[in-house]
Design a protein around this motif. Structure first.
Motif, PDB file in Angstrom:
ATOM      1  N   LYS A  59       0.832  -1.206   0.000  1.00 47.25           N
ATOM      2  CA  LYS A  59       0.000   0.000   0.000  1.00 47.25           C
ATOM      3  C   LYS A  59       0.868   1.259   0.000  1.00 47.25           C
ATOM      4  O   LYS A  59       0.446   2.315  -0.472  1.00 47.25           O
ATOM      5  N   ILE A  60       2.053   1.142   0.582  1.00 48.19           N
ATOM      6  CA  ILE A  60       3.056   2.206   0.513  1.00 48.19           C
ATOM      7  C   ILE A  60       4.384   1.557   0.145  1.00 48.19           C
ATOM      8  O   ILE A  60       4.537   0.335   0.252  1.00 48.19           O
ATOM      9  N   ASP A  61       5.345   2.374  -0.306  1.00 49.60           N
ATOM     10  CA  ASP A  61       6.645   1.858  -0.734  1.00 49.60           C
ATOM     11  C   ASP A  61       7.763   2.158   0.246  1.00 49.60           C
ATOM     12  O   ASP A  61       8.834   1.550   0.170  1.00 49.60           O
ATOM     13  N   MET A  62       7.518   3.097   1.137  1.00 51.12           N
ATOM     14  CA  MET A  62       8.514   3.409   2.161  1.00 51.12           C
ATOM     15  C   MET A  62       7.824   4.086   3.337  1.00 51.12           C
ATOM     16  O   MET A  62       6.721   4.619   3.203  1.00 51.12           O
ATOM     17  N   ILE A  63       8.475   4.032   4.486  1.00 47.56           N
ATOM     18  CA  ILE A  63       8.020   4.757   5.676  1.00 47.56           C
ATOM     19  C   ILE A  63       9.067   5.819   5.977  1.00 47.56           C
ATOM     20  O   ILE A  63      10.234   5.498   6.209  1.00 47.56           O
ATOM     21  N   GLU A  74      13.552  -4.781  12.110  1.00 47.77           N
ATOM     22  CA  GLU A  74      14.496  -5.200  11.069  1.00 47.77           C
ATOM     23  C   GLU A  74      14.275  -6.652  10.642  1.00 47.77           C
ATOM     24  O   GLU A  74      14.764  -7.064   9.589  1.00 47.77           O
ATOM     25  N   GLU A  75      13.558  -7.412  11.436  1.00 49.09           N
ATOM     26  CA  GLU A  75      13.215  -8.770  11.025  1.00 49.09           C
ATOM     27  C   GLU A  75      12.179  -8.760   9.902  1.00 49.09           C
ATOM     28  O   GLU A  75      12.094  -9.704   9.117  1.00 49.09           O
ATOM     29  N   LYS A  76      11.408  -7.673   9.822  1.00 52.76           N
ATOM     30  CA  LYS A  76      10.307  -7.594   8.853  1.00 52.76           C
ATOM     31  C   LYS A  76      10.631  -6.686   7.668  1.00 52.76           C
ATOM     32  O   LYS A  76      10.135  -6.917   6.563  1.00 52.76           O
ATOM     33  N   ILE A  77      11.420  -5.642   7.899  1.00 54.38           N
ATOM     34  CA  ILE A  77      11.680  -4.621   6.881  1.00 54.38           C
ATOM     35  C   ILE A  77      13.149  -4.201   6.937  1.00 54.38           C
ATOM     36  O   ILE A  77      13.858  -4.537   7.885  1.00 54.38           O
ATOM     37  N   ASN A  78      13.585  -3.466   5.934  1.00 56.35           N
ATOM     38  CA  ASN A  78      14.946  -2.931   5.919  1.00 56.35           C
ATOM     39  C   ASN A  78      14.917  -1.426   6.171  1.00 56.35           C
ATOM     40  O   ASN A  78      13.946  -0.748   5.810  1.00 56.35           O
ATOM     41  N   PHE A  79      15.997  -0.930   6.740  1.00 49.28           N
ATOM     42  CA  PHE A  79      16.121   0.491   7.025  1.00 49.28           C
ATOM     43  C   PHE A  79      17.310   1.096   6.300  1.00 49.28           C
ATOM     44  O   PHE A  79      18.320   0.426   6.055  1.00 49.28           O
ATOM     45  N   SER A  80      17.183   2.385   6.008  1.00 52.12           N
ATOM     46  CA  SER A  80      18.298   3.159   5.487  1.00 52.12           C
ATOM     47  C   SER A  80      19.303   3.386   6.612  1.00 52.12           C
ATOM     48  O   SER A  80      19.077   2.980   7.766  1.00 52.12           O
ATOM     49  N   ALA A  81      20.377   4.066   6.278  1.00 53.26           N
ATOM     50  CA  ALA A  81      21.294   4.537   7.319  1.00 53.26           C
ATOM     51  C   ALA A  81      20.526   5.488   8.249  1.00 53.26           C
ATOM     52  O   ALA A  81      19.571   6.133   7.822  1.00 53.26           O
ATOM     53  N   PRO A  82      20.909   5.569   9.512  1.00 53.51           N
ATOM     54  CA  PRO A  82      20.222   6.475  10.443  1.00 53.51           C
ATOM     55  C   PRO A  82      20.359   7.931  10.007  1.00 53.51           C
ATOM     56  O   PRO A  82      21.388   8.328   9.458  1.00 53.51           O
ATOM     57  N   ARG A 191      10.605  -2.311   1.965  1.00 53.51           N
ATOM     58  CA  ARG A 191      10.429  -3.770   1.975  1.00 53.51           C
ATOM     59  C   ARG A 191      11.778  -4.483   1.827  1.00 53.51           C
ATOM     60  O   ARG A 191      12.726  -3.920   1.262  1.00 53.51           O
ATOM     61  N   LYS A 192      11.845  -5.701   2.303  1.00 58.89           N
ATOM     62  CA  LYS A 192      13.086  -6.473   2.285  1.00 58.89           C
ATOM     63  C   LYS A 192      13.670  -6.621   0.879  1.00 58.89           C
ATOM     64  O   LYS A 192      14.886  -6.616   0.698  1.00 58.89           O
ATOM     65  N   ASP A 193      12.790  -6.766  -0.132  1.00 54.89           N
ATOM     66  CA  ASP A 193      13.275  -7.022  -1.480  1.00 54.89           C
ATOM     67  C   ASP A 193      13.514  -5.758  -2.300  1.00 54.89           C
ATOM     68  O   ASP A 193      13.928  -5.842  -3.455  1.00 54.89           O
ATOM     69  N   ASP A 194      13.267  -4.592  -1.722  1.00 50.90           N
ATOM     70  CA  ASP A 194      13.452  -3.339  -2.465  1.00 50.90           C
ATOM     71  C   ASP A 194      14.878  -2.804  -2.300  1.00 50.90           C
ATOM     72  O   ASP A 194      15.118  -1.699  -1.814  1.00 50.90           O
ATOM     73  N   THR A 195      15.839  -3.589  -2.743  1.00 48.73           N
ATOM     74  CA  THR A 195      17.249  -3.224  -2.564  1.00 48.73           C
ATOM     75  C   THR A 195      17.652  -2.024  -3.421  1.00 48.73           C
ATOM     76  O   THR A 195      18.466  -1.202  -3.008  1.00 48.73           O
ATOM     77  N   GLU A 196      17.074  -1.940  -4.611  1.00 50.28           N
ATOM     78  CA  GLU A 196      17.399  -0.807  -5.497  1.00 50.28           C
ATOM     79  C   GLU A 196      16.898   0.501  -4.893  1.00 50.28           C
ATOM     80  O   GLU A 196      17.619   1.511  -4.889  1.00 50.28           O
ATOM     81  N   LEU A 197      15.686   0.496  -4.358  1.00 53.57           N
ATOM     82  CA  LEU A 197      15.145   1.691  -3.720  1.00 53.57           C
ATOM     83  C   LEU A 197      15.976   2.059  -2.497  1.00 53.57           C
ATOM     84  O   LEU A 197      16.278   3.240  -2.266  1.00 53.57           O
TER      85      LEU A 197
END
Length: 224
Positions: A59-63, A74-82, A191-197
């Motif tokens: 429903k969204i692509d990033m938070i 982090e078990e569910k999603i990936n984060f950028s650098a702080p 999302r975990k698989d959105d490595t390019e984003l």
């Protein structure tokens, strides 16, 4: 076009102007990053405790709305650098005799927003350890509801992110009692698989933080 999940109002990070348009530190930051990295964004209002499910279901692509990086998330999603550091502030009704030590001893009824790191800290450090009864933790859909119950005497204290408390209590008969040093770090979630984003976000974030515009945003929103 990437859909950005925000939970406004959460000043100074996510704000809605008089016309209902998103602004604030996070919103302006992602618009800068989008321009820098050559993509477009649109904002979607989502309740904070529904952010991760909304991201996982597409429903969204990033938070990008003041979300703390935690091992559980982090078990569910990936984060950028702080991009920002925050602690927790405890506020009470004016005239209260309660102390931060009373809170840590489980003697106060404490309110906070559902799904936040304040809830996680209270649950892990006070409820699960048996220091505070579970019923002494009251959860709300948003911080203003917690503050309203505080003013009306239904709870003894509210605990919330230090960076937004100033705006939250302005003009109200409450005061800051003290701080809980949690040393949390905000990040942009994907999302975990959105490595390019994620790569685009990290590159854009690096470029933003190295620019004069980063200092300008900090000054504009009185972040320090």
């Amino acid at each position: 076009m990437y859909k950005v999940g925000i939970d406004a109002p959460y000043p100074p990070f996510s704000i809605l102007d008089e016309n209902g348009n998103p602004t604030g530190f996070d919103s302006e930051s992602i618009e800068w990053i989008a321009k820098d990295q050559g993509f477009e964004v649109e904002f979607k209002q989502v309740s904070f405790d529904g952010m991760i499910p909304a991201l996982q279901t597409g429903k969204i692509d990033m938070i990008y709305s003041g979300m703390t990086i935690t091992p559980e998330r982090e078990e569910k999603i990936n984060f950028s650098a702080p991009y920002w550091t925050v602690n927790q502030t405890v506020i009470v009704k004016e005239g209260s005799t309660g102390t931060v030590d009373d809170l840590k001893a489980g003697k106060l009824t404490v309110g906070t927003q559902r799904g936040t790191t304040a809830e996680i800290w209270i649950d892990q450090n006070l409820v699960e350890t048996g220091i505070m009864p579970e019923e002494n933790l009251r959860l709300y859909d948003n911080p203003p509801l917690a503050v309203a119950d505080l003013i009306n005497g239904r709870i003894d204290a509210v605990m919330y992110d230090s960076t937004v408390v100033e705006d939250m209590i302005k003009g109200k008969p409450v005061s800051k009692l003290g701080f809980i040093e949690t040393d949390e770090y905000f990040g942009i979630a994907v999302r975990k698989d959105d490595t390019e984003l994620l790569e685009k976000l990290n590159t854009g974030l690096d470029n933003l933080m190295a620019s004069e515009d980063w200092t300008g945003l900090i000054e504009k929103y009185k972040m320090k």
